[in-house]
Design a protein around this motif. Structure first.
Motif, PDB file in Angstrom:
ATOM      1  N   ASP A  89       2.013  28.726  49.584  1.00 21.62           N
ATOM      2  CA  ASP A  89       3.444  28.692  49.282  1.00 21.62           C
ATOM      3  C   ASP A  89       4.261  28.665  50.566  1.00 21.62           C
ATOM      4  N   GLU A 104       4.135  25.327  52.516  1.00 21.32           N
ATOM      5  CA  GLU A 104       5.024  24.308  51.967  1.00 21.32           C
ATOM      6  C   GLU A 104       6.457  24.526  52.436  1.00 21.32           C
ATOM      7  N   TRP A 163       4.256  35.641  47.716  1.00 16.27           N
ATOM      8  CA  TRP A 163       3.996  34.254  48.090  1.00 16.27           C
ATOM      9  C   TRP A 163       2.658  34.168  48.816  1.00 16.27           C
ATOM     10  N   ARG A 191      10.955  29.008  44.149  1.00 16.04           N
ATOM     11  CA  ARG A 191      11.052  29.942  45.283  1.00 16.04           C
ATOM     12  C   ARG A 191      12.522  29.981  45.702  1.00 16.04           C
ATOM     13  N   THR A 225       5.748  28.290  42.613  1.00 17.20           N
ATOM     14  CA  THR A 225       4.600  28.700  43.400  1.00 17.20           C
ATOM     15  C   THR A 225       3.344  28.057  42.818  1.00 17.20           C
ATOM     16  N   LYS A 226       2.325  27.959  43.644  1.00 15.48           N
ATOM     17  CA  LYS A 226       1.083  27.322  43.194  1.00 15.48           C
ATOM     18  C   LYS A 226       0.494  28.067  42.003  1.00 15.48           C
ATOM     19  N   ARG A 277       8.303  32.670  38.309  1.00 15.12           N
ATOM     20  CA  ARG A 277       8.218  32.136  39.672  1.00 15.12           C
ATOM     21  C   ARG A 277       8.245  30.605  39.643  1.00 15.12           C
ATOM     22  N   TRP A 293       9.423  23.240  42.701  1.00 17.61           N
ATOM     23  CA  TRP A 293       9.392  24.256  43.755  1.00 17.61           C
ATOM     24  C   TRP A 293       8.780  25.559  43.248  1.00 17.61           C
TER      25      TRP A 293
END
Length: 257
Positions: free
Chosen positions: A198, A201, A194, A182, A45-46, A179, A43
């Motif tokens: 993010d 998703e 975010w 989330r 963040t990208k 991070r 989970w």
């Protein structure tokens, strides 16, 4: 892969400021047999996923071994629970970090001879009642590490001392927290960073579960991730359904290091 390696020290790293400083500290002290373990919550963040790959390569360049724990992942945990954790019932941390970490330690250090290093600092405590305010310098038998010796070399350090290690490593200190998840405890500053990916998703997971990730009562009634992000980008006390905000065009900063 780890069976032929003699692991003497273990760093559970998020690859945020404190854990990266701890990796540099271990390097400067010329520690050998160091395993750096990332707890994959599923989970992050990208952007953070990319940072993990970069910092794993850096740790490997120092001669350390890198690993990732495997967990059920936050989305699958939400599906299993048919809902999301709350501030009162935070079952996510145990399932996503502690339990996988214990399994990793049992597999790679069955004789419990490794020393676990943590980057906790007392000056991060927000009040004298905060558990971090009295974080121990060491524990001979740490319950969170399966009864192994735990050392916290930074407990009396401030952020300036920590950042000196980061600068020597060629790493610019982040102006925000790690991070890797989330988290339901995310504050406004967290939410403002975010990305649209993010948020998409989170929107999809809320639609699948049929419940909001963040409790409306704690966010001025904002229900659903889109409204929560709009709340986060509204001036203090000014959130309202009629307010239109540009969620991604503002220049935001983080209030915590």
């Amino acid at each position: 892969m780890g069976s032929e390696r003699f692991i003497r020290f273990v760093i559970f790293a998020s690859y945020g400021n404190d854990s990266c400083a701890l990796i540099q500290w271990a390097h400067e002290w010329q520690l050998e047999g160091v395993a750096v373990v990332y707890s994959d919550t599923g989970w992050a963040t990208k952007e953070w996923r990319q940072r993990v790959e970069e910092k794993e390569a850096w740790a490997q360049s120092l001669g350390f071994w890198t690993y990732r724990t495997e967990s059920i992942g936050f989305p699958n945990l939400a599906r299993e629970k048919k809902g999301f954790p709350t501030q009162r019932y935070q079952w996510c941390s145990f399932r996503l970090k502690i339990e996988p970490g214990m399994r990793w330690l049992d597999e790679h250090d069955p004789h419990k001879s490794a020393v676990c290093l943590v980057g906790a600092r007392r000056d991060e405590a927000k009040s004298p009642e905060d558990s971090r305010a009295k974080f121990p310098e060491y524990l001979v038998r740490s319950d969170n590490h399966g009864g192994r010796l735990m050392l916290a070399p930074f407990v009396c350090w401030d952020a300036t001392a920590r950042d000196e290690l980061l600068h020597r490593a060629g790493i610019e200190p982040l102006p925000h927290r790690s991070r890797e998840c989330r988290c339901i405890n995310s504050n406004k500053s967290d939410m403002r960073l975010w990305t649209e990916d993010d948020i998409a998703e989170m929107r999809a997971l809320e639609a699948e579960i049929g419940k909001p990730i963040f409790r409306p009562a704690r966010h001025m009634g904002a229900k659903g991730i889109d409204e929560v992000v709009r709340w986060a980008n509204s001036p203090r006390g000014k959130y309202g359904a009629e307010v239109e905000e540009d969620l991604f065009g503002c220049s935001t900063g983080w209030c915590e290091a």
